[in-house]
Design a protein around this motif. Structure first.
Motif: not given
Length: 482
Positions: A157-158, A121, A161, A166, A169-170, A144, A164, A119, A126-127
């Protein structure tokens, strides 16, 4: 982070930059654990990268790791009085085996949850979210603020995110025990303290952790397989650890897969359980721990893929196992190794590919912006064969030197090794091959299983699975009488 716009691959066609072949790679592995060069005269490796579409030497990784495991089995057989025999592995066959392709009753299972994937961010990074288990999926969705269960959608989800960064969120996901990775380039990964911890460690470690008398391996006739009557406890799930147990079963071991009735499995268990006994034991209960302890007292090898400290908390860490069963060979699999800030972090092959730079590098080679995974879970499969390799090396050492032994492998260390094999120019233009001539149909406890035959061919003791894969709990928690 993870900018994909610098599309300037510079590779050497068909070979690694240093010109290494699979034989070179195998020789280095073999000599790293002080095995005799004479064995290397009895291995035949055919084929060359690319055999599947990738800019990485994934065929070499598959072939060399499998060859190490198979040749170690032949070495154990020689130690048991058997003549040296030829081991042959074709690269395409090895790579195809690592794609985990199978059908059950004519249907090809899809292990991927719709929420699983990459996805974008809000910061442009990207995550990758791993959602194949419901508790991981719903945990990430809850972080989320997205609907869980049947109401979950990728679109939600998209949108979430998009608010956020990346890396943020990780980290939040890791703190919550979820499984999410931010995509990094190789350069970004190399600056990370975990990358430096991984780079400082060997590909696998084989450490003596206790004293015990040697337990010489009994000798059998020439028609027996190398690991006949070797007892292996397999406390692993998903792919890498189960591949280790499946390989040991193919070489003749009595492998007992121990599942918890409280933990879910993925459909790959149908394929990776070939050759194994399959039992249930809840290690959160006294009865489960007693059952495992009784099995351990006459086991030779104990394989586990719990996160670091998990088995120790249950009373079955390396030192515990060596106390219960002096002379045990204990094999541990982790995601990111046992040192560094991510030592306790959960992870799967796809997440380690993302975090360590492979998805970024593969995308660059393809000239695309979206992160690109490698064509198979090569970190899982190569790690599984490296675990089987290390287990057999330690088994041979125990039989001749005595002691209890601990073998350690991690997905991130396997990733570091794979990266060191170099790149394959034009590898992504290789067509994805079919499975013609590589499949076998066998009955199983799940139905008719059609899966890839084992790629390692032995001239004297052919690899095979004598037990069909079976659902967890099919067998009793007792070893077969030999």
């Amino acid at each position: 982070m993870g900018n994909l716009m610098d599309l300037r691959p510079s590779f050497l066609k068909g070979r690694t930059p240093s010109g290494k072949s699979s034989r070179d790679v195998l020789q280095k592995l073999w000599r790293s654990v002080d095995l005799p060069d004479e064995s290397l005269e009895h291995v035949v490796l055919t084929g060359a990268d690319p055999v599947v579409p990738s800019s990485f030497a994934v065929g070499t990784a598959a072939q060399a790791s499998m060859a190490a495991a198979a040749l170690a089995a032949a070495e154990v057989w020689h130690l048991r009085g058997g003549a040296r025999q030829q081991v042959s592995i074709d690269m395409l066959h090895a790579a195809q085996e690592c794609r985990s392709h199978f059908t059950i009753n004519g249907v090809t299972p899809n292990p991927w949850d719709p929420i699983t994937g990459v996805y974008r961010c809000g910061d442009g990074g990207w995550v990758r979210i791993h959602a194949n288990f419901a508790h991981h999926r719903d945990g990430a969705l809850a972080l989320l603020g997205c609907p869980t269960g049947d109401g979950a959608t990728r679109e939600a989800v998209e949108r979430a995110l998009g608010r956020w960064k990346a890396l943020d969120f990780e980290q939040v996901a890791a703190d919550a025990g979820m499984v999410v990775s931010a995509m990094r380039s190789f350069e970004e990964w190399d600056r990370h303290p975990q990358a430096q911890a991984v780079a400082a460690q060997p590909l696998l470690t084989i450490e003596r952790i206790g004293e015990a008398d040697p337990r010489p391996l009994p000798r059998y006739g020439q028609d027996a397989r190398p690991l006949k009557d070797i007892r292996v406890l397999d406390l692993t799930r998903i792919i890498a650890g189960p591949v280790c147990g499946r390989a040991l079963a193919a070489y003749g071991a009595d492998v007992m897969l121990v599942n918890s009735p409280q933990l879910p499995n993925i459909d790959n268990i149908i394929d990776t359980s070939r050759g194994k006994l399959s039992v249930l034991a809840d290690l959160d209960t006294a009865d489960g721990r007693i059952a495992l302890g009784n099995l351990l007292r006459s086991a030779h090898i104990f394989v586990q893929g719990y996160r670091p400290g998990g088995m120790s908390a249950l009373g079955f860490g390396p030192q515990d196992a060596a106390r219960i069963r002096p002379g045990i060979v204990y094999v541990s699999l982790t995601a990111y190794g046992t040192s560094g800030p991510w030592a306790n972090r959960r992870g799967f092959d796809s997440l380690v590919q993302t975090a360590t730079g492979f998805n970024h590098a593969e995308a660059q080679a393809a000239g695309q912006e979206t992160p690109k995974p490698m064509p198979m879970q090569i970190l899982d499969h190569a790690s599984g064969y490296l675990m089987a390799f290390g287990a057999q090396v330690a088994l041979a050492r125990q039989a001749t030197e005595g002691g209890s032994w601990h073998v350690r492998v991690s997905l991130a260390q396997t990733a570091h090794w794979l990266r060191g094999l170099g790149r394959v120019e034009g590898g992504l233009a290789c067509p994805m091959p079919g499975f013609d001539g590589l499949m076998e149909a066998v009955p199983s406890g799940f139905g008719e299983l059609v899966a890839v035959r084992h790629a390692a061919q032995f001239s004297e003791t052919p690899a095979r699975w004598t037990r069909p894969s079976s659902p967890p709990g099919t067998h009793q928690t007792v070893w077969p009488f030999n």
